[in-house]
Motif scaffolding. Structure first.
Motif, mmCIF file in Angstrom:
data_model
loop_
_atom_site.group_PDB
_atom_site.id
_atom_site.type_symbol
_atom_site.label_atom_id
_atom_site.label_comp_id
_atom_site.label_asym_id
_atom_site.label_seq_id
_atom_site.Cartn_x
_atom_site.Cartn_y
_atom_site.Cartn_z
ATOM 1 N N PHE A 157 28.667 26.487 27.739
ATOM 2 C CA PHE A 157 28.532 25.852 26.415
ATOM 3 C C PHE A 157 28.389 24.356 26.640
ATOM 4 C CE2 PHE A 157 31.243 29.595 25.597
ATOM 5 C CZ PHE A 157 30.517 30.216 24.597
ATOM 6 N N ASN A 206 35.424 34.224 24.985
ATOM 7 C CA ASN A 206 34.979 33.523 26.211
ATOM 8 C C ASN A 206 35.838 32.309 26.528
ATOM 9 O OD1 ASN A 206 32.502 34.956 27.118
ATOM 10 N ND2 ASN A 206 31.925 34.578 24.995
ATOM 11 N N ASN A 207 37.017 32.255 25.930
ATOM 12 C CA ASN A 207 37.955 31.138 26.119
ATOM 13 C C ASN A 207 37.542 29.862 25.393
ATOM 14 O OD1 ASN A 207 39.805 32.503 27.642
ATOM 15 N ND2 ASN A 207 39.008 31.831 29.616
ATOM 16 N N LEU A 208 36.455 29.940 24.598
ATOM 17 C CA LEU A 208 35.996 28.720 23.937
ATOM 18 C C LEU A 208 37.026 28.223 22.916
ATOM 19 C CD1 LEU A 208 33.806 26.585 23.583
ATOM 20 C CD2 LEU A 208 32.673 28.094 21.921
ATOM 21 N N ALA A 254 30.872 22.654 19.911
ATOM 22 C CA ALA A 254 30.305 23.342 21.081
ATOM 23 C C ALA A 254 28.994 23.991 20.662
ATOM 24 C CB ALA A 254 31.275 24.407 21.583
ATOM 25 N N GLN A 308 39.191 28.628 31.801
ATOM 26 C CA GLN A 308 37.811 28.391 32.219
ATOM 27 C C GLN A 308 36.900 29.093 31.225
ATOM 28 O OE1 GLN A 308 36.816 26.685 34.931
ATOM 29 N NE2 GLN A 308 38.878 26.260 35.680
ATOM 30 N N LEU A 309 35.848 28.424 30.843
ATOM 31 C CA LEU A 309 34.899 29.061 29.934
ATOM 32 C C LEU A 309 34.200 30.203 30.666
ATOM 33 C CD1 LEU A 309 33.424 25.877 28.235
ATOM 34 C CD2 LEU A 309 34.963 27.564 27.227
ATOM 35 N N ARG A 310 34.059 31.330 29.953
ATOM 36 C CA ARG A 310 33.423 32.486 30.599
ATOM 37 C C ARG A 310 31.904 32.498 30.372
ATOM 38 N NH1 ARG A 310 38.062 35.771 27.951
ATOM 39 N NH2 ARG A 310 39.676 35.698 29.542
ATOM 40 N N LYS A 311 31.402 31.517 29.614
ATOM 41 C CA LYS A 311 29.965 31.385 29.365
ATOM 42 C C LYS A 311 29.658 29.904 29.313
ATOM 43 C CE LYS A 311 27.693 33.359 25.856
ATOM 44 N NZ LYS A 311 27.477 34.059 24.562
ATOM 45 N N HIS A 345 39.851 26.595 24.742
ATOM 46 C CA HIS A 345 39.380 25.355 25.355
ATOM 47 C C HIS A 345 39.270 24.254 24.296
ATOM 48 C CE1 HIS A 345 37.411 22.983 28.425
ATOM 49 N NE2 HIS A 345 36.325 22.822 27.684
ATOM 50 N N ASN A 375 30.168 34.638 20.346
ATOM 51 C CA ASN A 375 30.680 33.808 21.448
ATOM 52 C C ASN A 375 32.195 33.906 21.611
ATOM 53 O OD1 ASN A 375 28.314 32.469 22.601
ATOM 54 N ND2 ASN A 375 28.035 31.705 20.524
ATOM 55 N N ASP A 408 25.620 26.541 22.059
ATOM 56 C CA ASP A 408 25.262 27.493 23.113
ATOM 57 C C ASP A 408 23.999 27.006 23.832
ATOM 58 O OD1 ASP A 408 23.101 28.093 21.498
ATOM 59 O OD2 ASP A 408 23.918 30.019 20.809
#
Ligand SMILES: CC(C)(COP(=O)(O)OP(=O)(O)OC[C@H]1O[C@@H](n2cnc3c(N)ncnc32)[C@H](O)[C@@H]1OP(=O)(O)O)[C@@H](O)C(=O)NCCC(=O)NCCS
Length: 201
Positions: free
Chosen positions: A12, A126-128, A67, A7-10, A131, A123, A69
């Motif tokens: 995007f 954050n799991n980006l 992606a 899961q994204l933590r922020k 992902h 960034n 922000d």
């Protein structure tokens, strides 16, 4: 962590398919310049450095995901580009000339490499990256069914080794086996000692 649990933590915006490929070429080139800058600043010798034009082409051909922000700035990027077999040897599908080659039957996709993965410094974590790696591989499997999907990571890139090996759980494969499976040696001409990861089916 399972892939489904990422899961994204922020927040995007994830731009792909039509939301990216139909943007005017000038906009894609601007994204390409931004991504090339990120790769230059953060990728160093860990990554190959495609030109902004090659990056724009990947976005235009639905071979890439961008992606942004909440301010609309580029936060991350990945591409999943097929390797082609051609009479002159293997090459990546990265220019309008390659479209002509493929359409005329002079080149054939044989595997897909997830690459140019980068996340802007502020960034990261954050799991980006995970992902984007996961999404690009799933997309490649839909567009190029049956083709192996791989990623090549330099052995001193601990963050990226962690992403592919631990967070996405892609198994490592040996160079000889990769050559047999893929039909090409993806490490040919690439100097830094590296690990090849194979996306599970
Ligand atoms: C690799 C990269 C894309 C990861 O992006 P990201 O958005 O931070 O990725 P994620 O948040 O999904 O995961 C990063 C993981 O690496 C871990 N990590 C970060 N630095 C690390 C290090 N030096 N050693 C080990 N693990 C590290 C983080 O803790 C995180 O794991 P966790 O969620 O289990 O805590 C990013 O670091 C990057 O852009 N690097 C520079 C470009 C590059 O090398 N690209 C890869 C080419 S193959």
């Amino acid at each position: 962590m399972t892939v489904e649990a990422i899961q994204l933590r922020k927040p995007f915006d994830i731009l792909r398919n039509g939301s990216l490929s139909t943007q005017p070429y000038e906009a894609l080139l601007q994204h390409g310049i931004a991504v090339a800058g990120l790769l230059q600043a953060l990728g160093g010798k860990h990554t190959f450095h495609p030109t902004p034009e090659a990056l724009a082409f990947a976005m235009q051909k639905n071979h890439a995901i961008l992606a942004t922000d909440t301010d609309g700035l580029v936060a991350g990027f990945v591409k999943a580009v097929p390797w082609l077999t051609t009479p002159k040897g293997p090459k990546m599908f990265e220019s309008p000339e390659d479209v002509v080659l493929v359409e005329s039957g002079g080149a054939k996709p044989i595997c897909v490499e997830v690459g140019s993965l980068v996340v802007e410094k502020d960034n990261q974590g954050n799991n980006l990256g995970s992902h984007l790696g996961n999404l690009s591989a799933q997309h490649a499997k839909e567009v190029y069914p049956g083709l192996p999907v791989i990623a090549v990571v330099t052995n001193d890139n601990t963050a990226s080794l962690h992403v592919f090996g631990k967070k996405l759980n892609w198994p490592e494969i040996q160079r000889d086996y990769a050559q047999e499976l893929l039909g090409i040696d993806v490490l040919d001409g690439w100097e830094p000692p590296s690990t090849i990861f194979l996306c599970p089916n």
